[in-house]
Design a protein around this motif. Structure first.
Motif, PDB file in Angstrom:
ATOM      1  N   PHE A 328     -18.297  50.493  43.793  1.00  0.00           N
ATOM      2  CA  PHE A 328     -17.024  49.949  44.254  1.00  0.00           C
ATOM      3  C   PHE A 328     -16.942  50.154  45.761  1.00  0.00           C
ATOM      4  O   PHE A 328     -16.904  51.296  46.234  1.00  0.00           O
ATOM      5  N   ARG A 329     -16.910  49.055  46.507  1.00  0.00           N
ATOM      6  CA  ARG A 329     -16.885  49.202  47.955  1.00  0.00           C
ATOM      7  C   ARG A 329     -15.904  48.218  48.576  1.00  0.00           C
ATOM      8  O   ARG A 329     -15.749  47.082  48.123  1.00  0.00           O
ATOM      9  N   GLU A 330     -15.221  48.688  49.600  1.00  0.00           N
ATOM     10  CA  GLU A 330     -14.358  47.856  50.437  1.00  0.00           C
ATOM     11  C   GLU A 330     -13.265  47.154  49.634  1.00  0.00           C
ATOM     12  O   GLU A 330     -12.833  46.061  49.978  1.00  0.00           O
ATOM     13  N   GLY A 331     -12.839  47.787  48.541  1.00  0.00           N
ATOM     14  CA  GLY A 331     -11.690  47.265  47.817  1.00  0.00           C
ATOM     15  C   GLY A 331     -10.407  47.665  48.528  1.00  0.00           C
ATOM     16  O   GLY A 331     -10.345  48.666  49.239  1.00  0.00           O
ATOM     17  N   GLU A 332      -9.342  46.889  48.317  1.00  0.00           N
ATOM     18  CA  GLU A 332      -8.090  47.167  49.020  1.00  0.00           C
ATOM     19  C   GLU A 332      -6.905  46.781  48.145  1.00  0.00           C
ATOM     20  O   GLU A 332      -6.905  45.731  47.496  1.00  0.00           O
ATOM     21  N   THR A 333      -5.907  47.654  48.122  1.00  0.00           N
ATOM     22  CA  THR A 333      -4.678  47.345  47.418  1.00  0.00           C
ATOM     23  C   THR A 333      -3.487  47.716  48.290  1.00  0.00           C
ATOM     24  O   THR A 333      -3.562  48.648  49.102  1.00  0.00           O
ATOM     25  N   ALA A 334      -2.408  46.989  48.110  1.00  0.00           N
ATOM     26  CA  ALA A 334      -1.224  47.233  48.934  1.00  0.00           C
ATOM     27  C   ALA A 334      -0.565  48.563  48.594  1.00  0.00           C
ATOM     28  O   ALA A 334       0.081  49.162  49.452  1.00  0.00           O
ATOM     29  N   GLU A 335      -0.752  49.031  47.348  1.00  0.00           N
ATOM     30  CA  GLU A 335      -0.023  50.242  46.966  1.00  0.00           C
ATOM     31  C   GLU A 335      -0.927  51.315  46.342  1.00  0.00           C
ATOM     32  O   GLU A 335      -1.253  52.284  46.988  1.00  0.00           O
ATOM     33  N   TYR A 336      -1.373  51.137  45.090  1.00  0.00           N
ATOM     34  CA  TYR A 336      -2.028  52.233  44.382  1.00  0.00           C
ATOM     35  C   TYR A 336      -3.413  51.838  43.863  1.00  0.00           C
ATOM     36  O   TYR A 336      -3.574  50.792  43.246  1.00  0.00           O
ATOM     37  N   GLY A 337      -4.399  52.715  44.101  1.00  0.00           N
ATOM     38  CA  GLY A 337      -5.729  52.523  43.533  1.00  0.00           C
ATOM     39  C   GLY A 337      -6.565  51.496  44.260  1.00  0.00           C
ATOM     40  O   GLY A 337      -6.658  50.355  43.827  1.00  0.00           O
ATOM     41  N   GLY A 338      -7.209  51.910  45.356  1.00  0.00           N
ATOM     42  CA  GLY A 338      -8.003  50.963  46.131  1.00  0.00           C
ATOM     43  C   GLY A 338      -9.115  50.309  45.344  1.00  0.00           C
ATOM     44  O   GLY A 338      -9.494  49.170  45.605  1.00  0.00           O
ATOM     45  N   ALA A 339      -9.651  51.024  44.334  1.00  0.00           N
ATOM     46  CA  ALA A 339     -10.665  50.444  43.449  1.00  0.00           C
ATOM     47  C   ALA A 339     -10.112  50.233  42.047  1.00  0.00           C
ATOM     48  O   ALA A 339     -10.225  49.144  41.485  1.00  0.00           O
ATOM     49  N   ILE A 340      -9.507  51.282  41.456  1.00  0.00           N
ATOM     50  CA  ILE A 340      -9.081  51.227  40.048  1.00  0.00           C
ATOM     51  C   ILE A 340      -7.691  51.836  39.897  1.00  0.00           C
ATOM     52  O   ILE A 340      -7.394  52.887  40.487  1.00  0.00           O
ATOM     53  N   ASP A 341      -6.869  51.198  39.069  1.00  0.00           N
ATOM     54  CA  ASP A 341      -5.584  51.772  38.667  1.00  0.00           C
ATOM     55  C   ASP A 341      -5.478  51.723  37.143  1.00  0.00           C
ATOM     56  O   ASP A 341      -5.757  50.691  36.524  1.00  0.00           O
ATOM     57  N   LEU A 342      -5.070  52.843  36.540  1.00  0.00           N
ATOM     58  CA  LEU A 342      -4.886  52.927  35.099  1.00  0.00           C
ATOM     59  C   LEU A 342      -3.457  53.326  34.778  1.00  0.00           C
ATOM     60  O   LEU A 342      -2.889  54.206  35.433  1.00  0.00           O
ATOM     61  N   TRP A 343      -2.894  52.694  33.756  1.00  0.00           N
ATOM     62  CA  TRP A 343      -1.571  53.076  33.244  1.00  0.00           C
ATOM     63  C   TRP A 343      -1.651  53.144  31.726  1.00  0.00           C
ATOM     64  O   TRP A 343      -2.007  52.169  31.071  1.00  0.00           O
ATOM     65  N   ASN A 344      -1.341  54.316  31.186  1.00  0.00           N
ATOM     66  CA  ASN A 344      -1.344  54.512  29.729  1.00  0.00           C
ATOM     67  C   ASN A 344      -2.653  54.006  29.118  1.00  0.00           C
ATOM     68  O   ASN A 344      -2.656  53.303  28.103  1.00  0.00           O
TER      69      ASN A 344
END
Length: 593
Positions: A328-344
């Motif tokens: 995972f390289r050079e990923g970008e998010t405005a808020e949470y988890g530049g590469a991965i975000d998990l919920w429940n």
């Protein structure tokens, strides 16, 4: 039998009559004006072709034995498990460079319009099991510029790209193993309107509905889908397609899953695939999953994917995630988890590298929340950044297991030390055999360290370990995941993971480094490969098996630059470059190989 007045009985004549736009019209019998009779003929033919199979016992090969018995007795193969003997199914070839549309039975007589081939293959009684596609760019819209048109995946249908087709010397490939999808890219393109203008592109280039694992996509580039909803590349519901050797690039979704989305219990598999330059306006720049869906990625590159909310590359909500041997390289998010975000959600991530990902709030590489559970094993996190908390990882109300990994040179805007690498709002942790910059021991665990792991050149993306790294032979080999995907193709799924991220052998013991862990596993995604001949430096990284002046002068270059590769003394180094290393190299040089 009489026919009521409300029943339409179509009458047709010449479907070759063309209208002003070039479309086939045809002329009804006894009518001087043109009408859309050819269109009606086409749809009547499709209705007949799509009529359900006969309820009688099928015997497609006419051998006097029903098909199910043939398959059960192994007198017929059924590779795609659709209940139809393989000898009764067809392989159709498509080549957009063909001058005319043929039968598709050979490369000398291929079909021209892949969209038409796929549409026909999706009819209920169509016998096509594989579609072989030559290099070229294929739109899904039949030339109509209709953004709702797409390529449909179905159970039992495999699409293979990467063929040279008619251009191949000798008449085209005869087996799938002759393909080369790098040299002969087959592109499924959503750029169906004004070239380069995404506003009139296909919404989703591919769609899978109620398709199982025998729905295969292999050797394609999927690009330029532009959805006003989810998934510009591949939209899936209740489906588990198998995707190999593909590239998803430059796909966009206004909402979630820039390239792909999995819904309603879908569980797709992606192997040896690239996701690059995709964009999701909400969650998951490359991929998103919801509603009990699970995503599996093995040997994947995620690069420069972005999201407007969470998960620069991947977002999973109420589902599961399995990642093995990914970068995972050079990923970008405005808020949470530049590469991965998990919920429940639950996740296992192993043998992977995260670097140069950024988050506008927390979790430069990874965030988890909402009662998620994750194990991160044998991974390297470096040079990731969060504007606020957790340069590498941030989590709350979740359970994190972190083992055999490295978190180094990650940054955030509010913290220093250990908290800058790993920010914990709330939840539980189990951290063992891991190198974390600024580690202070407060989180407990066994075998953790704050010592510099001596990465070769993190700034350039080289996270292999230099000689003398404290990460060498410091892991717990008993906790290395099993070879669930048989990466070495030896049929043994129970053995420990055999390769590192560079496909070098795992558990490679360095005889010059004391084993401080359990077994001979190194920390991070890359296993140090001890040189058979220590002074054989040229060409880098592993020499050429000969000792000569090229090795001597390369050592001098390393030595003058204070490069870790010049750290020879004591054996495998001590983290310092000095005259001891110079004389240790001379001894190894004189010893030879």
């Amino acid at each position: 039998m009489s026919i009521g007045a409300d029943v339409f009985v179509p009458q047709f004549s010449d479907p070759g009559v063309l209208g002003p736009g070039g479309q086939a019209l045809g002329v009804p019998i006894d009518q001087p004006g043109a009408s859309h009779c050819a269109f009606q003929v086409e749809h009547t033919a499709w209705t007949l072709a799509n009529y359900r199979r006969s309820a009688r016992i099928p015997d497609c090969n006419n051998n006097g034995v029903d098909d199910a018995t043939d398959i059960a007795n192994h007198t017929s193969n059924d590779e795609n498990l659709d209940g139809i003997p393989d000898e009764c199914q067809a392989v159709i070839r498509a080549d957009i460079n063909a001058t005319a549309t043929g039968s598709g039975d050979t490369w000398a007589d291929p079909r021209h319009d892949l969209a038409e081939v796929v549409d026909l293959a999706n009819l209920r009684c169509n016998k096509t099991k594989e579609i072989w596609v030559a290099d070229g760019t294929y739109p899904p819209d039949h030339g109509t510029a209709d953004p709702w048109q797409r390529f449909d995946m179905r159970t039992g249908l495999a699409l293979y790209g990467g063929f040279d087709g008619q251009s191949r010397p000798g008449g085209g490939e005869t087996t799938r193993t002759q393909r080369d999808w790098i040299a002969h890219p087959a592109i499924l393109s959503g750029d169906i309107g004004a070239p380069g203008d995404p506003a009139d592109n296909t919404y989703s280039v591919l769609v899978a509905q109620d398709a199982d694992t025998t729905s295969i996509l292999d050797g394609f580039t999927i690009e330029d889908g532009h959805s006003f909803g989810d998934a510009g590349g591949l939209w899936m519901t209740r489906s588990s397609p198998s995707v190999y050797n593909c590239t998803f690039r430059n796909n966009h979704a206004d909402f979630n899953g820039g390239a792909i989305i999995a819904l309603e219990g879908s569980s797709p598999f992606f192997g040896a695939t690239v996701f690059e330059g995709n964009e999701g306006g909400g969650a998951g720049g490359a991929a998103a999953a919801y509603g009990g869906s699970g995503l599996t990625f093995v040997r994947i590159l995620f690069k420069q994917n972005t999201s407007g909310f969470i998960g620069g590359s991947i977002s999973v909500t109420d589902g599961s995630l399995r990642v093995e041997s990914a970068s995972f390289r050079e990923g970008e998010t405005a808020e949470y988890g530049g590469a991965i975000d998990l919920w429940n959600s639950g996740a296992l991530i192993d043998n992977s590298r995260f670097y140069d990902n950024t988050a506008g709030i927390d979790g430069g590489a990874l965030t988890l929340a909402g009662d998620s559970t994750i194990e991160v094993n044998a991974c390297t996190f470096a040079l990731n950044d969060a504007a606020e908390r957790g340069g590498a990882i941030s989590f709350s109300a979740s359970d994190l297991t972190l083992v055999n990994s490295i978190l180094w040179d990650n940054t955030d805007g509010l913290n220093t030390g250990q908290d800058e690498q790993l920010w914990i709002w709330s939840g539980t942790t189990g951290i063992d055999r891991t190198c974390i910059q600024g580690w202070n021991g407060a989180l407990g665990g066994t075998g953790n360290t704050a010592a510099n792991p001596l990465l070769i050149d993190a700034a350039s993306g080289d996270f292999t370990l230099a000689p003398g790294s404290p990460a060498i032979d410091a892991g717990d080999a008993s906790r290395l995941p099993a070879d669930d995907f048989d990466l070495d193709a030896d049929g043994n799924f129970a053995e420990a993971l055999p390769y590192d991220l560079d496909l070098n052998p795992r558990l490679a013991d360095d005889p010059n480094t004391p084993n401080t862990g359990v077994g001979t596993l190194d920390l991070g995604a890359f296993e140090y490969q001890p040189p058979a001949c220590p002074a054989d430096l040229s060409p880098p990284p592993n020499g050429d098996g000969n000792i000569n002046t090229n090795d001597f002068f390369l050592f001098l270059t390393y030595y003058q630059a204070r490069d870790p590769r010049a750290d020879f003394s004591p054996p495998d180094g001590d983290g310092n470059i000095n005259t001891n290393d110079f004389f240790a190299f001379l001894a190894a040089y004189q010893q030879g190989c």
